[in-house]
Design a protein around this motif. Structure first.
Motif, PDB file in Angstrom:
ATOM      1  N   VAL A  82       0.831  -1.203   0.000  1.00  0.00           N
ATOM      2  CA  VAL A  82       0.000   0.000   0.000  1.00  0.00           C
ATOM      3  C   VAL A  82       0.866   1.254   0.000  1.00  0.00           C
ATOM      4  CG1 VAL A  82      -2.016  -1.101   1.030  1.00  0.00           C
ATOM      5  CG2 VAL A  82      -0.271  -0.109   2.522  1.00  0.00           C
ATOM      6  N   LEU A  83       0.292   2.305  -0.583  1.00  0.00           N
ATOM      7  CA  LEU A  83       0.979   3.585  -0.772  1.00  0.00           C
ATOM      8  C   LEU A  83       0.042   4.709  -0.382  1.00  0.00           C
ATOM      9  CD1 LEU A  83       2.806   4.783  -4.016  1.00  0.00           C
ATOM     10  CD2 LEU A  83       0.807   6.033  -3.195  1.00  0.00           C
ATOM     11  N   THR A  84       0.578   5.740   0.241  1.00  0.00           N
ATOM     12  CA  THR A  84      -0.184   6.962   0.466  1.00  0.00           C
ATOM     13  C   THR A  84       0.755   8.156   0.479  1.00  0.00           C
ATOM     14  OG1 THR A  84      -2.036   7.902   1.729  1.00  0.00           O
ATOM     15  CG2 THR A  84      -0.145   7.104   3.009  1.00  0.00           C
ATOM     16  N   ASP A  85       0.156   9.357   0.363  1.00  0.00           N
ATOM     17  CA  ASP A  85       0.924  10.606   0.358  1.00  0.00           C
ATOM     18  C   ASP A  85       1.272  11.041   1.776  1.00  0.00           C
ATOM     19  OD1 ASP A  85       0.422  11.554  -2.596  1.00  0.00           O
ATOM     20  OD2 ASP A  85      -1.563  11.062  -1.819  1.00  0.00           O
ATOM     21  N   ILE A  86       2.409  11.702   1.897  1.00  0.00           N
ATOM     22  CA  ILE A  86       2.753  12.393   3.139  1.00  0.00           C
ATOM     23  C   ILE A  86       2.935  13.867   2.816  1.00  0.00           C
ATOM     24  CG2 ILE A  86       3.721  10.444   4.399  1.00  0.00           C
ATOM     25  CD1 ILE A  86       6.497  11.303   3.392  1.00  0.00           C
ATOM     26  N   HIS A  87       2.547  14.713   3.767  1.00  0.00           N
ATOM     27  CA  HIS A  87       2.556  16.147   3.502  1.00  0.00           C
ATOM     28  C   HIS A  87       3.460  16.938   4.428  1.00  0.00           C
ATOM     29  CE1 HIS A  87      -1.362  14.434   2.257  1.00  0.00           C
ATOM     30  NE2 HIS A  87      -1.139  15.148   1.175  1.00  0.00           N
ATOM     31  N   ASP A  88       3.787  16.363   5.577  1.00  0.00           N
ATOM     32  CA  ASP A  88       4.737  17.019   6.479  1.00  0.00           C
ATOM     33  C   ASP A  88       5.469  15.947   7.281  1.00  0.00           C
ATOM     34  OD1 ASP A  88       3.310  16.524   9.072  1.00  0.00           O
ATOM     35  OD2 ASP A  88       1.830  17.887   8.225  1.00  0.00           O
ATOM     36  N   THR A  89       6.537  16.349   7.919  1.00  0.00           N
ATOM     37  CA  THR A  89       7.416  15.374   8.573  1.00  0.00           C
ATOM     38  C   THR A  89       6.734  14.650   9.730  1.00  0.00           C
ATOM     39  OG1 THR A  89       8.353  17.152   9.925  1.00  0.00           O
ATOM     40  CG2 THR A  89       9.524  16.577   7.902  1.00  0.00           C
ATOM     41  N   ALA A  90       5.722  15.266  10.343  1.00  0.00           N
ATOM     42  CA  ALA A  90       5.040  14.621  11.458  1.00  0.00           C
ATOM     43  C   ALA A  90       4.256  13.388  11.003  1.00  0.00           C
ATOM     44  CB  ALA A  90       4.094  15.607  12.139  1.00  0.00           C
ATOM     45  N   GLN A  91       3.908  13.324   9.735  1.00  0.00           N
ATOM     46  CA  GLN A  91       3.143  12.184   9.219  1.00  0.00           C
ATOM     47  C   GLN A  91       4.030  10.992   8.850  1.00  0.00           C
ATOM     48  OE1 GLN A  91       1.090  13.934   5.903  1.00  0.00           O
ATOM     49  NE2 GLN A  91      -0.504  14.855   7.172  1.00  0.00           N
ATOM     50  N   VAL A  92       5.318  11.208   8.742  1.00  0.00           N
ATOM     51  CA  VAL A  92       6.206  10.186   8.181  1.00  0.00           C
ATOM     52  C   VAL A  92       6.218   8.912   9.016  1.00  0.00           C
ATOM     53  CG1 VAL A  92       8.601   9.639   7.611  1.00  0.00           C
ATOM     54  CG2 VAL A  92       7.631  11.858   6.947  1.00  0.00           C
ATOM     55  N   ALA A  93       6.427   9.000  10.303  1.00  0.00           N
ATOM     56  CA  ALA A  93       6.552   7.802  11.144  1.00  0.00           C
ATOM     57  C   ALA A  93       5.265   6.982  11.174  1.00  0.00           C
ATOM     58  CB  ALA A  93       6.995   8.184  12.552  1.00  0.00           C
ATOM     59  N   PRO A  94       4.090   7.581  11.443  1.00  0.00           N
ATOM     60  CA  PRO A  94       2.878   6.753  11.458  1.00  0.00           C
ATOM     61  C   PRO A  94       2.547   6.142  10.105  1.00  0.00           C
ATOM     62  CG  PRO A  94       2.333   9.086  11.765  1.00  0.00           C
ATOM     63  CD  PRO A  94       3.809   8.960  11.889  1.00  0.00           C
ATOM     64  N   VAL A  95       2.809   6.855   9.021  1.00  0.00           N
ATOM     65  CA  VAL A  95       2.545   6.298   7.693  1.00  0.00           C
ATOM     66  C   VAL A  95       3.513   5.155   7.405  1.00  0.00           C
ATOM     67  CG1 VAL A  95       2.599   6.779   5.217  1.00  0.00           C
ATOM     68  CG2 VAL A  95       1.456   8.375   6.770  1.00  0.00           C
ATOM     69  N   ALA A  96       4.781   5.333   7.733  1.00  0.00           N
ATOM     70  CA  ALA A  96       5.778   4.285   7.477  1.00  0.00           C
ATOM     71  C   ALA A  96       5.494   3.026   8.293  1.00  0.00           C
ATOM     72  CB  ALA A  96       7.176   4.806   7.792  1.00  0.00           C
ATOM     73  N   ALA A  97       4.785   3.152   9.413  1.00  0.00           N
ATOM     74  CA  ALA A  97       4.453   1.979  10.222  1.00  0.00           C
ATOM     75  C   ALA A  97       3.431   1.075   9.530  1.00  0.00           C
ATOM     76  CB  ALA A  97       3.915   2.427  11.577  1.00  0.00           C
ATOM     77  N   VAL A  98       2.692   1.613   8.549  1.00  0.00           N
ATOM     78  CA  VAL A  98       1.651   0.857   7.850  1.00  0.00           C
ATOM     79  C   VAL A  98       1.991   0.631   6.382  1.00  0.00           C
ATOM     80  CG1 VAL A  98      -0.769   0.927   7.081  1.00  0.00           C
ATOM     81  CG2 VAL A  98      -0.172   1.663   9.407  1.00  0.00           C
ATOM     82  N   CYS A  99       2.502   1.662   5.724  1.00  0.00           N
ATOM     83  CA  CYS A  99       2.612   1.652   4.263  1.00  0.00           C
ATOM     84  C   CYS A  99       3.971   1.152   3.784  1.00  0.00           C
ATOM     85  CB  CYS A  99       2.356   3.050   3.709  1.00  0.00           C
ATOM     86  SG  CYS A  99       0.654   3.590   3.972  1.00  0.00           S
ATOM     87  N   ASP A 100       3.942   0.497   2.642  1.00  0.00           N
ATOM     88  CA  ASP A 100       5.156   0.005   1.999  1.00  0.00           C
ATOM     89  C   ASP A 100       5.835   1.084   1.174  1.00  0.00           C
ATOM     90  OD1 ASP A 100       4.760  -3.126   2.420  1.00  0.00           O
ATOM     91  OD2 ASP A 100       2.831  -2.259   1.847  1.00  0.00           O
ATOM     92  N   VAL A 101       5.028   2.039   0.690  1.00  0.00           N
ATOM     93  CA  VAL A 101       5.543   3.117  -0.160  1.00  0.00           C
ATOM     94  C   VAL A 101       5.034   4.448   0.366  1.00  0.00           C
ATOM     95  CG1 VAL A 101       5.759   4.004  -2.514  1.00  0.00           C
ATOM     96  CG2 VAL A 101       5.414   1.546  -2.149  1.00  0.00           C
ATOM     97  N   LEU A 102       5.958   5.388   0.576  1.00  0.00           N
ATOM     98  CA  LEU A 102       5.606   6.754   0.957  1.00  0.00           C
ATOM     99  C   LEU A 102       5.708   7.621  -0.291  1.00  0.00           C
ATOM    100  CD1 LEU A 102       6.280   5.397   3.681  1.00  0.00           C
ATOM    101  CD2 LEU A 102       7.246   7.584   4.420  1.00  0.00           C
ATOM    102  N   GLN A 103       4.654   8.386  -0.565  1.00  0.00           N
ATOM    103  CA  GLN A 103       4.636   9.200  -1.769  1.00  0.00           C
ATOM    104  C   GLN A 103       4.779  10.678  -1.432  1.00  0.00           C
ATOM    105  OE1 GLN A 103       2.371   8.269  -5.472  1.00  0.00           O
ATOM    106  NE2 GLN A 103       1.005   9.845  -4.678  1.00  0.00           N
ATOM    107  N   ILE A 104       5.677  11.336  -2.160  1.00  0.00           N
ATOM    108  CA  ILE A 104       5.858  12.781  -2.018  1.00  0.00           C
ATOM    109  C   ILE A 104       5.025  13.458  -3.097  1.00  0.00           C
ATOM    110  CG2 ILE A 104       7.511  14.672  -1.941  1.00  0.00           C
ATOM    111  CD1 ILE A 104       8.027  12.552   0.203  1.00  0.00           C
ATOM    112  N   PRO A 105       4.026  14.260  -2.726  1.00  0.00           N
ATOM    113  CA  PRO A 105       3.203  14.924  -3.739  1.00  0.00           C
ATOM    114  C   PRO A 105       4.018  15.874  -4.611  1.00  0.00           C
ATOM    115  CG  PRO A 105       2.142  14.987  -1.582  1.00  0.00           C
ATOM    116  CD  PRO A 105       3.550  14.521  -1.362  1.00  0.00           C
TER     117      PRO A 105
END
Length: 264
Positions: A82-105
């Motif tokens: 799974v992949l989702t967008d991140i918009h600021d640095t505070a979102q990085v850790a919780p998103v990385a705990a779930v997602c396989d791909v981090l997307q930079i808009p």
């Protein structure tokens, strides 16, 4: 590596995660596509926050906690990365705990702190080329990720601003961006977006998704990014440029034919 050069990378899902019903409908279609087309390497995508709305009243989606729960469900029950967008640095850790791909808009592709935080997660990072950048400039974006320690980098072309409320795709972009050595994906649905042209929201021309997707693959793109929805007319975002879910299998079959021919 999640990217497999022997298979066509497909990043697909709804623009906004919206709700469980929409996510399950899309995932079930993608399961059928995966079964019929083993040449596809499918990653499920969906956004928990549409942070870049044209107007303040534009719906933004599920929010972080509910969105990550939906992505975890899709990963657990359907077996897709799974992949989702991140918009600021505070979102990085919780998103990385779930997602396989981090997307930079696209609009954030030059945000150094965001790029470095994503690179440090040991997750795949997909960075979209900003509408304001030339393909040559993407080497500096991917260099930030590389120097930040990213283990796997993808880059996505989504068109370049051409006058007001229009985007154009330069098919040379794929060859130019590939000089960095990283897989290059074509965002076929955002490339037909008409930014801000819908009266306080973006519009789009989904009829041009199929020819542009096939052209990009013929030009050397190694993946496709396609947003799809069971009822685009009632989607909370990007309805005019999303592919109706029922049309997705036929579109992918035609794209795979071009991809196979281009590889030969």
């Amino acid at each position: 590596m999640l990217f497999d050069p022997a298979r066509l990378l497909l990043i697909a899902g709804p623009c906004s995660l919206e709700n469980e019903r929409v996510c399950r409908a899309v995932a079930e279609t993608l399961v059928a596509v995966r079964r019929a087309q083993p040449d596809l390497n499918i990653v499920f995508k969906g956004s928990f926050d549409k942070a870049n709305r044209t107007s303040l009243g534009g719906p933004r989606g599920t929010g972080l906690e509910a969105g990550l729960a939906l992505l975890a469900l899709i990963k657990r029950e359907y077996g897709f990365p799974v992949l989702t967008d991140i918009h600021d640095t505070a979102q990085v850790a919780p998103v990385a705990a779930v997602c396989d791909v981090l997307q930079i808009p696209a609009f954030l592709c030059r945000q150094t702190d965001l790029l470095l935080a994503a690179a440090a997660t040991n997750r795949v990072v997909n960075v979209k080329k900003g509408q304001f950048l030339s393909p040559q400039e993407m080497e500096h974006v991917t260099a930030k990720l590389r120097e930040g320690g990213a283990r796997e980098i993808w880059q996505t072309e989504r068109g370049t601003t051409f006058g007001y409320q229009n985007l154009v795709v330069d098919m040379r972009s794929f060859a130019i961006m590939q000089r960095s050595g990283y897989p290059t994906v074509f965002d076929a649905t955002h490339a037909v977006q008409l930014p801000g042209a819908g009266g306080g929201k973006s519009s789009g021309q989904r009829e041009f998704v199929p020819p542009l997707a096939r052209a990009a693959l013929a030009a050397g793109a190694e993946g496709l990014f396609i947003e799809t929805h069971p009822d685009p007319a009632n989607a909370i975002s990007d309805g005019p440029n999303m592919i109706p879910l029922g049309e997705l299998p036929a579109l992918l079959a035609s794209c795979l034919a071009v991809w196979r021919a281009a590889k030969v």
